[in-house]
Design an enzyme around this catalytic site. Structure first.
Site, PDB file in Angstrom:
ATOM      1  N   LYS A  32      -4.005   3.496  -1.610  1.00  0.00           N
ATOM      2  CA  LYS A  32      -3.373   2.229  -1.987  1.00  0.00           C
ATOM      3  C   LYS A  32      -1.961   2.189  -1.425  1.00  0.00           C
ATOM      4  O   LYS A  32      -1.125   3.026  -1.751  1.00  0.00           O
ATOM      5  CB  LYS A  32      -3.329   2.078  -3.505  1.00  0.00           C
ATOM      6  N   ASP A  60      -1.894  -3.378  -1.662  1.00  0.00           N
ATOM      7  CA  ASP A  60      -1.581  -3.944  -2.980  1.00  0.00           C
ATOM      8  C   ASP A  60      -0.320  -4.806  -2.885  1.00  0.00           C
ATOM      9  O   ASP A  60       0.752  -4.387  -3.322  1.00  0.00           O
ATOM     10  CB  ASP A  60      -1.399  -2.797  -3.982  1.00  0.00           C
ATOM     11  N   LYS A  62      -0.038  -7.891  -4.225  1.00  0.00           N
ATOM     12  CA  LYS A  62       0.086  -8.746  -5.421  1.00  0.00           C
ATOM     13  C   LYS A  62       0.663 -10.120  -5.076  1.00  0.00           C
ATOM     14  O   LYS A  62       1.713 -10.531  -5.585  1.00  0.00           O
ATOM     15  CB  LYS A  62       0.935  -8.059  -6.486  1.00  0.00           C
ATOM     16  N   ASP A  65       2.316 -17.044  -4.984  1.00  0.00           N
ATOM     17  CA  ASP A  65       3.233 -18.061  -4.464  1.00  0.00           C
ATOM     18  C   ASP A  65       2.455 -19.376  -4.360  1.00  0.00           C
ATOM     19  O   ASP A  65       1.290 -19.435  -4.789  1.00  0.00           O
ATOM     20  CB  ASP A  65       3.772 -17.609  -3.093  1.00  0.00           C
ATOM     21  N   THR A 119      -0.425  -3.493 -16.248  1.00  0.00           N
ATOM     22  CA  THR A 119      -0.630  -2.478 -17.291  1.00  0.00           C
ATOM     23  C   THR A 119       0.690  -2.028 -17.920  1.00  0.00           C
ATOM     24  O   THR A 119       0.689  -1.283 -18.883  1.00  0.00           O
ATOM     25  CB  THR A 119      -1.375  -1.256 -16.711  1.00  0.00           C
ATOM     26  N   ARG A 220       1.290   8.462  -9.587  1.00  0.00           N
ATOM     27  CA  ARG A 220       2.141   9.624  -9.836  1.00  0.00           C
ATOM     28  C   ARG A 220       1.406  10.831 -10.403  1.00  0.00           C
ATOM     29  O   ARG A 220       1.817  11.967 -10.146  1.00  0.00           O
ATOM     30  CB  ARG A 220       3.295   9.203 -10.764  1.00  0.00           C
TER      31      ARG A 220
HETATM   32  O1  C5P Z   1       1.808   6.049 -10.807  1.00  0.00           O
HETATM   33  P1  C5P Z   1       0.791   5.168 -11.465  1.00  0.00           P
HETATM   34  O2  C5P Z   1      -0.574   5.816 -11.623  1.00  0.00           O
HETATM   35  O3  C5P Z   1       1.286   4.532 -12.742  1.00  0.00           O
HETATM   36  O4  C5P Z   1       0.590   3.991 -10.411  1.00  0.00           O
HETATM   37  C1  C5P Z   1      -0.163   2.860 -10.690  1.00  0.00           C
HETATM   38  C2  C5P Z   1      -0.215   1.972  -9.494  1.00  0.00           C
HETATM   39  O5  C5P Z   1      -1.035   0.862  -9.823  1.00  0.00           O
HETATM   40  C3  C5P Z   1       1.136   1.418  -9.048  1.00  0.00           C
HETATM   41  O6  C5P Z   1       1.116   1.417  -7.629  1.00  0.00           O
HETATM   42  C4  C5P Z   1       1.159   0.006  -9.565  1.00  0.00           C
HETATM   43  O7  C5P Z   1       1.836  -0.847  -8.683  1.00  0.00           O
HETATM   44  C5  C5P Z   1      -0.330  -0.349  -9.604  1.00  0.00           C
HETATM   45  N1  C5P Z   1      -0.727  -1.358 -10.594  1.00  0.00           N
HETATM   46  C6  C5P Z   1      -0.501  -1.225 -11.945  1.00  0.00           C
HETATM   47  N2  C5P Z   1      -0.884  -2.212 -12.824  1.00  0.00           N
HETATM   48  C7  C5P Z   1      -1.491  -3.306 -12.382  1.00  0.00           C
HETATM   49  C8  C5P Z   1      -1.736  -3.440 -11.008  1.00  0.00           C
HETATM   50  C9  C5P Z   1      -1.364  -2.427 -10.143  1.00  0.00           C
HETATM   51  O8  C5P Z   1       0.040  -0.212 -12.380  1.00  0.00           O
HETATM   52  N3  C5P Z   1      -1.903  -4.227 -13.237  1.00  0.00           N
END
Ligand code: C5P
Length: 246
Positions: A32, A60, A62, A65, A119, A220
């Site tokens: 991603k 990603d 997102k 607009d 989230t 992460r």
């Molecule tokens: O590090 P972590 O596992 O929290 O990363 C989650 C990834 O998912 C991030 O790149 C974040 O931008 C993406 N994301 C998210 N919630 C959403 C959509 C995408 O955390 N609703």
């Protein structure tokens, strides 16, 4: 093969990303590439990573607009090897339809994934932003966005594992399904020790798959992991489970 795990390459420059990718040891997850990386490293990085690792790329961005701007942004992605692209469902029906129309022309092999609520948003945010105080109101808000995704021809959804039962109920009523991609994933040991960072609606990988997720987005917990190979091995085992083939 860990295709159903989408590793989020956040918080690193291209050199760090390449070093990390070399540590994946042939496990071939999907990758991603989010705003951070795309804004700094650009389309070339997307092409290079795909050519080098042959991974499925999830861009990603997102998008959110007015329809015309989203259309042109998608047209500008023509030729990029992307398997998935995100767009905010809250942008409304006209924007989503414009996106679907343009994606068919410019990036026909790409699945459009509608982002529901992030989230990182919790009950207090729902109250401040929309004045929803009950779980029922929040669930209905999710369902309205999911409805929009069905109606406008999205291929899938980004949602937290907590909302999987909601979408599954809608899918069985409609007799149609959408790809379900879940971020907000944390390993059990990190949840126990309270290391969930800015994610508020988190769940473990095994729970998300067992509730029907098709893909998991994990950032992460893998990119900063000291025990990366163990975690990859564990993910390999659970994606082999009957509910989570491939
Ligand atoms: O590090 P972590 O596992 O929290 O990363 C989650 C990834 O998912 C991030 O790149 C974040 O931008 C993406 N994301 C998210 N919630 C959403 C959509 C995408 O955390 N609703």
């Amino acid at each position: 093969m860990l295709k159903r795990i989408m590793v989020a390459l956040d918080g690193m420059n291209t050199e760090q990303a390449n070093l990390f990718l070399d540590r994946l040891e042939g496990s071939s997850p999907s990758l991603k590439i989010g705003m951070e990386m795309f804004y700094s490293a650009g389309p070339e990085f997307v092409k290079n990573v795909q050519q080098k690792y042959h991974s499925d790329i999830f861009l990603d961005l997102k998008l959110h607009d007015i329809p015309n701007t989203v259309k042109k942004a998608i047209a500008a992605l023509e030729g990029l090897p992307i398997k998935f692209l995100t767009i905010h469902l809250a942008g409304g029906a006209a924007m989503l339809r414009a996106a679907v129309e343009q994606a068919r022309i410019s990036i026909p092999d790409t699945s459009l994934l509608g982002v529901s609520y992030l989230t990182s948003i919790d009950q207090n945010d729902f109250k401040v932003l929309f004045n929803y105080s009950t779980q029922e109101e929040i669930d209905q808000a999710f369902q309205r966005l999911f409805e929009l995704a069905f109606e406008t021809g999205m291929d899938g959804l980004i949602l937290s594992p907590k909302e999987l039962p909601l979408i599954q109920e809608m899918e069985s009523k409609r007799g149609a399904s959408l790809l379900k991609v879940c971020p907000g994933i944390r390993f059990e040991e990190d949840i126990k020790s309270g290391e969930t960072g800015d994610q508020k609606r988190v769940e473990t990988p095994e729970s998300a798959f067992s509730k029907g997720a098709d893909y998991l987005v994990i950032g992460r917990s893998l990119t900063n992991a000291k025990n990366l190979s163990q975690r990859l091995e564990f993910l390999g085992q659970i994606t082999k489970a009957p509910n989570a083939s491939d």
